[in-house]
Design a protein around this motif. Sequence first.
Motif, short mmCIF file in Angstrom:
data_model
loop_
_atom_site.label_atom_id
_atom_site.label_comp_id
_atom_site.label_asym_id
_atom_site.label_seq_id
_atom_site.Cartn_x
_atom_site.Cartn_y
_atom_site.Cartn_z
N PRO A 144 1.34 18.65 22.02
CA PRO A 144 0.77 17.90 23.50
C PRO A 144 0.73 16.68 23.72
CG PRO A 144 -0.32 19.83 22.55
CD PRO A 144 0.55 19.78 21.55
N ALA A 145 0.42 15.92 22.57
CA ALA A 145 0.20 14.52 22.60
C ALA A 145 1.65 13.71 22.85
CB ALA A 145 -0.71 14.12 21.28
N SER A 146 2.49 14.49 22.45
CA SER A 146 3.92 13.63 22.74
C SER A 146 4.31 13.40 24.02
CB SER A 146 4.99 14.55 21.91
OG SER A 146 4.83 14.93 20.68
N LYS A 147 3.80 14.24 24.92
CA LYS A 147 4.20 14.12 26.38
C LYS A 147 4.05 12.84 27.05
CE LYS A 147 3.40 18.97 27.30
NZ LYS A 147 2.80 20.29 27.95
N GLY A 148 3.06 11.95 27.02
CA GLY A 148 2.88 10.89 27.51
C GLY A 148 3.30 9.68 26.73
N LYS A 149 3.89 9.89 25.65
CA LYS A 149 4.22 8.80 24.61
C LYS A 149 5.41 7.91 25.03
CE LYS A 149 0.99 9.91 21.79
NZ LYS A 149 -0.40 9.21 21.59
N LEU A 150 5.31 6.60 24.56
CA LEU A 150 6.56 5.67 24.62
C LEU A 150 7.33 5.93 23.13
CD1 LEU A 150 8.47 3.57 25.76
CD2 LEU A 150 6.85 1.91 24.99
N PHE A 151 8.24 6.21 23.17
CA PHE A 151 9.26 6.38 21.87
C PHE A 151 10.33 5.28 21.92
CE2 PHE A 151 7.23 10.54 22.17
CZ PHE A 151 7.50 11.06 20.79
N ILE A 152 10.21 4.27 21.06
CA ILE A 152 11.23 3.32 20.74
C ILE A 152 12.23 3.54 19.69
CG2 ILE A 152 11.72 0.68 20.41
CD1 ILE A 152 8.78 0.37 21.78
N SER A 153 13.40 3.71 19.93
CA SER A 153 14.18 4.24 18.92
C SER A 153 15.25 3.02 18.39
CB SER A 153 15.28 5.27 19.39
OG SER A 153 16.47 5.52 18.67
N VAL A 154 15.31 2.80 17.21
CA VAL A 154 16.21 1.83 16.69
C VAL A 154 17.31 2.52 15.80
CG1 VAL A 154 14.47 -0.08 16.45
CG2 VAL A 154 14.92 1.59 14.44
N ALA A 155 17.83 3.77 16.36
CA ALA A 155 18.71 4.64 15.75
C ALA A 155 20.10 4.03 16.20
CB ALA A 155 18.42 6.04 15.88
N MET A 156 20.98 3.60 15.44
CA MET A 156 22.26 2.97 15.91
C MET A 156 22.91 4.34 16.57
SD MET A 156 25.64 2.79 15.36
CE MET A 156 25.64 3.62 13.83
N GLY A 157 23.38 4.01 17.96
CA GLY A 157 24.52 5.05 18.41
C GLY A 157 23.90 6.22 19.08
N VAL A 158 22.52 6.22 19.01
CA VAL A 158 21.92 7.60 19.82
C VAL A 158 21.42 6.97 21.09
CG1 VAL A 158 20.20 9.37 19.34
CG2 VAL A 158 21.19 8.10 17.40
N SER A 159 21.95 7.73 21.97
CA SER A 159 21.74 7.44 23.51
C SER A 159 20.10 7.91 23.61
CB SER A 159 22.71 8.11 24.40
OG SER A 159 22.49 9.61 24.46
N THR A 160 19.91 7.01 24.94
CA THR A 160 18.20 7.51 25.27
C THR A 160 18.61 9.05 25.77
OG1 THR A 160 19.04 6.76 27.65
CG2 THR A 160 17.70 5.13 26.09
N ALA A 161 19.63 9.55 26.36
CA ALA A 161 19.78 10.77 26.95
C ALA A 161 19.40 11.83 25.63
CB ALA A 161 21.21 10.95 27.65
N THR A 162 20.08 11.54 24.57
CA THR A 162 20.01 12.29 23.34
C THR A 162 18.57 12.33 22.94
OG1 THR A 162 22.09 11.97 22.82
CG2 THR A 162 20.85 12.80 20.97
N ILE A 163 17.80 11.21 23.03
CA ILE A 163 16.69 11.25 22.55
C ILE A 163 15.67 11.94 23.68
CG2 ILE A 163 14.51 9.65 21.94
CD1 ILE A 163 16.79 7.65 21.39
N GLU A 164 15.85 11.79 24.69
CA GLU A 164 14.87 12.31 25.71
C GLU A 164 15.13 13.89 25.72
OE1 GLU A 164 14.92 8.83 29.21
OE2 GLU A 164 16.68 10.55 29.28
N LYS A 165 16.43 14.52 25.39
CA LYS A 165 16.56 16.29 25.42
C LYS A 165 15.48 16.63 24.18
CE LYS A 165 20.76 16.82 22.77
NZ LYS A 165 22.19 17.25 22.91
#
Length: 190
Positions: free
Chosen positions: A32-53
Motif C-alpha cells: 500500500p505504501a508504494s502508491k504515492g511514492k516517487l521511484f527514480i530509476s537508473v536502470a539503463m534502457g528501461v523505459s518509464t512506461a515499463t517501470i510504471e506498469k
Amino acid sequence: MQKSDVERSEVVIVSVKPEVVGPALREVKDVPASKGKLFISVAMGVSTATIEKNLPAEARVIRVMPNTPALVQQGAAALSRGARATAADAELAAQLFRAVGSCDEVPEYQMDAVTALSGSGPAYVTDGGVRCGLPRDLALRLAAQTTLGSATMVRQGGHPAQLKDNVTSPAGSTADGTYHLEQNDYFAVL
C-alpha cells in the motif's frame, strides 16, 4: 527490493540490472505504501512506461541516466519524467544528481542518445587511441586530458564546431578523419 524499505522511504531509487527491474518492482507493487511514492530509476534502457506498469497506478517515475564521472563529482546525467511525475519530482531528482555533476531534463525518446554519449562515451575516446596503436595508459592519459581541456573550452563559451575548425587544416589528418566518419555515416548515427 525490501517492502519495509519502500514503506519507510519517500523516494525509492531503482538501481538494479535492467533484467531485474520488473521482478524487483513487482515485489512491492501491492505494498500500500508504494502508491504515492516517487521511484527514480537508473536502470539503463528501461523505459518509464515499463517501470510504471510494474508499480501501482499512483506511483510517480523518473528515469535517469547518470555516468561514472559522478564518482568524482563531475557526472553528466539526464532525466525524463514518467506519465505521473511532476515538475517538483523532476526538480528533486535533478537536485540529487547535481550533487555529483550536472543533470538536464530531456524527453524520453532522447534517453538512448544520452546513454550513448555520456553513459558510454568515456569508453570510445580511450579505445580509439588504443586502436590507433597507442599503449592503453598513454591513450587514457591523452584522452582524459583532451576531453577535459575541450570540455573546459566549451564550458567557457567556445562552440564545438569552432574547436573542430581550430584543429582542421586543409588536407590534414583531422580533415581526413572527419571525411572518413562522414563517408561511413557516423554523423547519421548520432
